[in-house]
Every structure is written in C-alpha cells, then in structure tokens.
Motif scaffolding. Sequence first.
Motif, PDB file in Angstrom:
ATOM      1  N   GLY A  96       0.610  -1.672  -0.121  1.00  0.00           N
ATOM      2  CA  GLY A  96       0.058  -0.090  -0.199  1.00  0.00           C
ATOM      3  C   GLY A  96       0.862   1.455   0.137  1.00  0.00           C
ATOM      4  N   ASN A 117      -6.915  -5.163   2.004  1.00  0.00           N
ATOM      5  CA  ASN A 117      -5.726  -4.664   2.724  1.00  0.00           C
ATOM      6  C   ASN A 117      -4.689  -5.791   2.790  1.00  0.00           C
ATOM      7  N   TRP A 162      -4.549   0.572  -0.273  1.00  0.00           N
ATOM      8  CA  TRP A 162      -3.908  -0.703  -0.997  1.00  0.00           C
ATOM      9  C   TRP A 162      -3.746  -1.083  -2.671  1.00  0.00           C
TER      10      TRP A 162
END
Length: 185
Positions: free
Chosen positions: A38, A93, A107
């Motif tokens: 991310g 995530n 993400w």
Amino acid sequence: MGLEGVIGKRKSSTYVSRRSPDWIKLKCSQRQEFVIGGYTDPQGSRVGFGALLGGVYDKDKRLRYAGSVGTGYSIKTLHKLKAELDKIETADNPFAKATDIPRNARWVKPILVAEVSFSEWTRDGHIRHPSFQGLRADKTAETITREKPVRSSAPKPSPAAMPKVSNPNRVIDPSTGGGGIQRLF
C-alpha cells in the motif's frame, strides 16, 4: 558486534562538544527487499504518494507489515511509481492483522518488490529510518521474507597478515585535501 556504527577521527584532533569535520559518525545500515502492500497520500507539496507501506512474508505465507518508507524518492520516481501503484490498486488490505498501519492507507496488490535501506528492526518487527533504494524486478513478492544477518565466521587476521604501509604521508586524493594514513586516523 551489533553496534550502531563507529566514529572516525583525525589522529591529531582533540575532542570538542560540537559537530566537527575532524570527527565523523559512520553508521551501520541494513538493506533488504519488502513487498509493497500500500501507500499513503502525499501531504503538502509532495507529489505522487507520501510513503510506501512494506511488508515481508512470514513462515505461514502471511504478509506482515514492516513499516512505511517515506524517503529516498526523486520527483521522477514519485511520478513513475505512482503510475505503477494506480494500475494495481485494490480495496483489500493485503497485510495480516496489522493494527499500526496509517489510517489514510491505500491498498495495492502485493506484487511489487522494493529494496530499502534501514538502520535496524524494532522489537515489534518494524524497520527504523527506512529509505527507498529502488524496485526489484528480479524478485517475486512471494519469496520476500525477513532476512536474518549472519555474522562472519572468518577468523580475524593476525597482525602479521595486515598490509604494510609504505608511505603514510602520501597524498592519495588531493581533491579532498587529504592524504595518507596520518590524516585519516
């Protein structure tokens, strides 16, 4: 020995309680690859992104958050890397059970690998003082795990095996104003 670094000083200098070109700190650093999972948005005048969020795979093949990397980028790199991140953005995530990830994280699919230099690992498994060095196209994300430093088992050289200095006053590099052994130690 696990030390933070060493101090180099000119042989003829004396201690002063301020910064001096006669005394320099040479810090040890570590370097390894991290999977990019991310990034954060840029702040202020920063372009592209704020920091990359990196991790390593554990023995159970879960991606563990290792920290954010906010330095080491040129303007060109920020733009190019942001274009790559945009192509692989996702809503999911990729990190396993991380509670200390920045709230403004975006993400990406964990497929890019970044090489990062840093000073040390913290007790909670994060990197301290990280700096981006570049992307690694020759490594796959799935192979990135936390590396363990290995101490050299080579025996220390005996004094008889050390090289002999033929002329300690010889100027080696005139552009630095320095010369031989006498001026360096």
